[in-house]
Scaffold this motif. Structure first.
Motif, PDB file in Angstrom:
ATOM      1  N   PRO A  15       0.784  -1.325   0.049  1.00 39.16           N
ATOM      2  CA  PRO A  15      -0.053   0.050  -0.181  1.00 39.16           C
ATOM      3  C   PRO A  15       0.400   1.567  -0.029  1.00 39.16           C
ATOM      4  O   PRO A  15       0.150   2.569  -0.120  1.00 39.16           O
ATOM      5  N   THR A  16       1.671   0.963   0.507  1.00 37.43           N
ATOM      6  CA  THR A  16       2.777   2.662   0.090  1.00 37.43           C
ATOM      7  C   THR A  16       3.988   2.724  -0.384  1.00 37.43           C
ATOM      8  O   THR A  16       4.146   1.583  -1.479  1.00 37.43           O
ATOM      9  N   ILE A  17       3.273   4.094  -1.612  1.00 41.59           N
ATOM     10  CA  ILE A  17       4.274   3.880  -2.201  1.00 41.59           C
ATOM     11  C   ILE A  17       4.435   5.597  -2.821  1.00 41.59           C
ATOM     12  O   ILE A  17       3.621   6.617  -1.623  1.00 41.59           O
ATOM     13  N   HIS A  18       5.693   5.880  -2.978  1.00 47.11           N
ATOM     14  CA  HIS A  18       5.673   7.406  -3.316  1.00 47.11           C
ATOM     15  C   HIS A  18       4.695   8.414  -3.965  1.00 47.11           C
ATOM     16  O   HIS A  18       3.833   7.976  -4.906  1.00 47.11           O
ATOM     17  N   HIS A  19       4.737   9.364  -3.345  1.00 44.48           N
ATOM     18  CA  HIS A  19       3.541  10.808  -3.904  1.00 44.48           C
ATOM     19  C   HIS A  19       2.416   9.952  -3.412  1.00 44.48           C
ATOM     20  O   HIS A  19       1.087   9.640  -4.501  1.00 44.48           O
ATOM     21  N   ARG A  20       1.701   9.466  -2.490  1.00 41.29           N
ATOM     22  CA  ARG A  20       0.982   9.282  -2.791  1.00 41.29           C
ATOM     23  C   ARG A  20      -0.084   9.714  -2.443  1.00 41.29           C
ATOM     24  O   ARG A  20      -1.050   9.765  -3.543  1.00 41.29           O
ATOM     25  N   LYS A  21      -0.378  10.918  -2.540  1.00 46.49           N
ATOM     26  CA  LYS A  21      -1.288  12.125  -2.101  1.00 46.49           C
ATOM     27  C   LYS A  21      -1.328  12.069  -3.667  1.00 46.49           C
ATOM     28  O   LYS A  21      -3.076  12.027  -3.723  1.00 46.49           O
ATOM     29  N   GLN A  22      -0.769  12.351  -4.026  1.00 46.12           N
ATOM     30  CA  GLN A  22      -0.704  12.950  -5.554  1.00 46.12           C
ATOM     31  C   GLN A  22      -1.434  11.682  -6.722  1.00 46.12           C
ATOM     32  O   GLN A  22      -2.319  11.618  -7.662  1.00 46.12           O
ATOM     33  N   TYR A  23      -1.464  10.162  -6.233  1.00 46.13           N
ATOM     34  CA  TYR A  23      -1.496   9.214  -6.272  1.00 46.13           C
ATOM     35  C   TYR A  23      -3.392   9.478  -6.287  1.00 46.13           C
ATOM     36  O   TYR A  23      -3.879   8.437  -7.523  1.00 46.13           O
ATOM     37  N   ASP A  24      -3.546   9.131  -5.311  1.00 44.54           N
ATOM     38  CA  ASP A  24      -5.066   9.097  -4.839  1.00 44.54           C
ATOM     39  C   ASP A  24      -5.726  10.443  -5.528  1.00 44.54           C
ATOM     40  O   ASP A  24      -7.069   9.905  -6.032  1.00 44.54           O
ATOM     41  N   ALA A  25      -5.240  11.503  -5.498  1.00 46.42           N
ATOM     42  CA  ALA A  25      -6.423  12.191  -5.423  1.00 46.42           C
ATOM     43  C   ALA A  25      -6.562  12.070  -7.335  1.00 46.42           C
ATOM     44  O   ALA A  25      -7.532  12.388  -7.798  1.00 46.42           O
ATOM     45  N   THR A  26      -5.583  11.332  -8.112  1.00 44.78           N
ATOM     46  CA  THR A  26      -5.905  11.676  -9.976  1.00 44.78           C
ATOM     47  C   THR A  26      -5.942  10.080 -10.382  1.00 44.78           C
ATOM     48  O   THR A  26      -6.219   9.695 -11.418  1.00 44.78           O
ATOM     49  N   LYS A  27      -6.453   9.060  -9.285  1.00 43.67           N
ATOM     50  CA  LYS A  27      -7.021   7.278  -9.419  1.00 43.67           C
ATOM     51  C   LYS A  27      -8.711   7.914  -9.727  1.00 43.67           C
ATOM     52  O   LYS A  27      -8.892   8.163  -9.363  1.00 43.67           O
ATOM     53  N   SER A  28      -8.349   6.303 -10.945  1.00 35.77           N
ATOM     54  CA  SER A  28      -9.629   6.630 -11.139  1.00 35.77           C
ATOM     55  C   SER A  28     -10.579   5.432 -10.563  1.00 35.77           C
ATOM     56  O   SER A  28     -11.488   4.419 -10.064  1.00 35.77           O
ATOM     57  N   ALA A  29      -9.519   4.077 -10.106  1.00 39.19           N
ATOM     58  CA  ALA A  29      -9.459   2.915  -9.680  1.00 39.19           C
ATOM     59  C   ALA A  29      -8.144   2.336  -8.894  1.00 39.19           C
ATOM     60  O   ALA A  29      -7.447   2.546  -9.198  1.00 39.19           O
ATOM     61  N   ASP A  30      -7.947   0.927  -8.169  1.00 38.13           N
ATOM     62  CA  ASP A  30      -7.049   0.391  -8.174  1.00 38.13           C
ATOM     63  C   ASP A  30      -6.398  -0.755  -8.715  1.00 38.13           C
ATOM     64  O   ASP A  30      -7.594  -1.120  -9.291  1.00 38.13           O
ATOM     65  N   PRO A  31      -5.469  -1.169  -8.806  1.00 40.54           N
ATOM     66  CA  PRO A  31      -5.292  -1.907 -10.207  1.00 40.54           C
ATOM     67  C   PRO A  31      -5.008  -2.912  -8.823  1.00 40.54           C
ATOM     68  O   PRO A  31      -4.882  -3.191  -8.144  1.00 40.54           O
ATOM     69  N   ASP A  32      -4.473  -4.410 -10.020  1.00 42.07           N
ATOM     70  CA  ASP A  32      -5.244  -5.541  -9.219  1.00 42.07           C
ATOM     71  C   ASP A  32      -3.560  -6.150  -8.783  1.00 42.07           C
ATOM     72  O   ASP A  32      -3.601  -6.354  -7.638  1.00 42.07           O
ATOM     73  N   TYR A  33      -2.434  -5.618  -8.843  1.00 41.58           N
ATOM     74  CA  TYR A  33      -1.109  -5.824  -9.184  1.00 41.58           C
ATOM     75  C   TYR A  33      -0.296  -4.108  -8.862  1.00 41.58           C
ATOM     76  O   TYR A  33      -0.516  -3.761  -9.615  1.00 41.58           O
ATOM     77  N   ARG A  34       1.246  -4.069  -8.457  1.00 48.92           N
ATOM     78  CA  ARG A  34       1.763  -2.773  -8.583  1.00 48.92           C
ATOM     79  C   ARG A  34       3.153  -3.862  -8.956  1.00 48.92           C
ATOM     80  O   ARG A  34       3.432  -4.703  -7.761  1.00 48.92           O
ATOM     81  N   ILE A  35       3.707  -3.455  -9.285  1.00 50.29           N
ATOM     82  CA  ILE A  35       5.310  -3.855 -10.182  1.00 50.29           C
ATOM     83  C   ILE A  35       6.081  -2.253  -9.005  1.00 50.29           C
ATOM     84  O   ILE A  35       6.020  -1.097  -9.143  1.00 50.29           O
ATOM     85  N   THR A  36       6.931  -2.920  -7.610  1.00 47.38           N
ATOM     86  CA  THR A  36       7.216  -1.511  -6.824  1.00 47.38           C
ATOM     87  C   THR A  36       8.900  -1.098  -7.063  1.00 47.38           C
ATOM     88  O   THR A  36       8.532  -0.350  -6.449  1.00 47.38           O
ATOM     89  N   CYS A  37       9.400  -2.051  -6.911  1.00 46.09           N
ATOM     90  CA  CYS A  37      10.757  -1.756  -6.870  1.00 46.09           C
ATOM     91  C   CYS A  37      11.058  -2.961  -7.818  1.00 46.09           C
ATOM     92  O   CYS A  37      11.324  -4.394  -7.912  1.00 46.09           O
ATOM     93  N   VAL A  38      12.339  -2.536  -8.317  1.00 43.07           N
ATOM     94  CA  VAL A  38      13.223  -3.703  -8.331  1.00 43.07           C
ATOM     95  C   VAL A  38      15.089  -3.311  -8.608  1.00 43.07           C
ATOM     96  O   VAL A  38      15.239  -1.730  -8.709  1.00 43.07           O
ATOM     97  N   PHE A  39      16.043  -4.148  -8.055  1.00 40.17           N
ATOM     98  CA  PHE A  39      16.867  -3.989  -8.265  1.00 40.17           C
ATOM     99  C   PHE A  39      17.590  -5.480  -9.308  1.00 40.17           C
ATOM    100  O   PHE A  39      17.547  -5.748  -8.939  1.00 40.17           O
ATOM    101  N   VAL A  40      18.942  -4.757  -9.569  1.00 37.95           N
ATOM    102  CA  VAL A  40      20.032  -5.458 -10.285  1.00 37.95           C
ATOM    103  C   VAL A  40      21.342  -5.551  -9.786  1.00 37.95           C
ATOM    104  O   VAL A  40      21.969  -4.553  -9.411  1.00 37.95           O
ATOM    105  N   ASP A  41      21.723  -6.709  -9.056  1.00 41.94           N
ATOM    106  CA  ASP A  41      23.124  -6.424  -8.445  1.00 41.94           C
ATOM    107  C   ASP A  41      23.975  -5.732  -9.266  1.00 41.94           C
ATOM    108  O   ASP A  41      24.052  -5.757 -10.735  1.00 41.94           O
ATOM    109  N   LYS A  42      24.868  -4.982  -9.197  1.00 41.09           N
ATOM    110  CA  LYS A  42      26.334  -4.052  -9.613  1.00 41.09           C
ATOM    111  C   LYS A  42      27.075  -4.795 -10.902  1.00 41.09           C
ATOM    112  O   LYS A  42      27.089  -3.912 -11.487  1.00 41.09           O
ATOM    113  N   ARG A  43      26.993  -5.655 -10.928  1.00 45.80           N
ATOM    114  CA  ARG A  43      27.457  -6.002 -11.682  1.00 45.80           C
ATOM    115  C   ARG A  43      27.007  -6.857 -12.755  1.00 45.80           C
ATOM    116  O   ARG A  43      27.980  -7.449 -13.610  1.00 45.80           O
ATOM    117  N   TYR A  44      25.806  -6.498 -12.802  1.00 44.13           N
ATOM    118  CA  TYR A  44      24.966  -6.873 -14.185  1.00 44.13           C
ATOM    119  C   TYR A  44      24.381  -5.884 -14.536  1.00 44.13           C
ATOM    120  O   TYR A  44      22.958  -6.544 -15.813  1.00 44.13           O
TER     121      TYR A  44
END
Length: 196
Positions: A90-119
């Motif tokens: 439930p915790t996303i950045h810019h939540r106030k703006q997000y909530d003010a402009t959304k029409s509906a919640d998604p079914d899923y969120r992709i919130t963070c992606v990380f790659v090992d610095k070697r790759y």
């Protein structure tokens, strides 16, 4: 570019926890000990410390409340893409703006992606996100949102280590469409994933 045949995709689970744990440990807990728990219901991890965050993430994994696609190079996790329902993340950045402009919640969120610095800069981010989309399809599909950095108008170069959720252009390549801005240099991208 990385290829699907070079690496495998595995779900974050109690069985793959040691590989995920090793990836995060190799990078000092990611962003000062975050352990990618900031988006979970317990909210910002500030004040808990890296070891407490690690234990909280492990508890989420063991209870089936944390989901991610791990990119594996043999037995070693080299990247992840965290995803889940809005109730799980439930915790996303810019939540106030997000909530003010959304029409509906998604079914899923992709919130963070990380790659090992070697790759980094080898296409592994795209594999991780594609892995998450595949797992979402296996779970029944639905509307998926992500909140990447919108660098289309930016002139200043940004280090890939700060792009915690990829870029708008990357998501466009993966079939997402731009929905709206969210905060400074971020946006909401949307894709409907069919069930597998």
């Amino acid at each position: 570019m990385a290829t699907e045949t070079a690496y495998t995709i595995a779900p974050l689970s109690p069985q793959t926890w040691p590989a995920f744990d090793a990836l995060v440990q190799r990078h000092n807990g990611i962003f000062g000990g975050c352990w990618c728990i900031w988006f979970h219901p317990d909210g910002p991890e500030r004040g808990q410390g890296a070891e407490a965050n690690r234990e909280l993430k492990k508890a989420y994994v063991e209870s089936g409340q944390a989901h991610a696609a791990l990119v594996m190079d043999g037995e070693e996790a080299i990247a992840w893409a965290e995803f889940g329902t809005p109730a799980e993340l439930p915790t996303i950045h810019h939540r106030k703006q997000y909530d003010a402009t959304k029409s509906a919640d998604p079914d899923y969120r992709i919130t963070c992606v990380f790659v090992d610095k070697r790759y980094r800069r080898q296409g592994v981010t795209e594999l991780a996100i594609s892995g998450a989309l595949g797992m979402i399809a296996q779970a029944g599909g639905g509307v998926v949102e992500s909140y990447p950095h919108d660098l289309t108008e930016q002139t200043k170069k940004t280090s890939s280590s700060f792009l915690y959720n990829g870029t708008r252009r990357l998501y466009e390549r993966l079939g997402f469409t731009y929905d709206r801005p969210k905060g400074l240099r971020n946006c909401v991208m949307v894709k409907t994933v069919d069930p597998a």
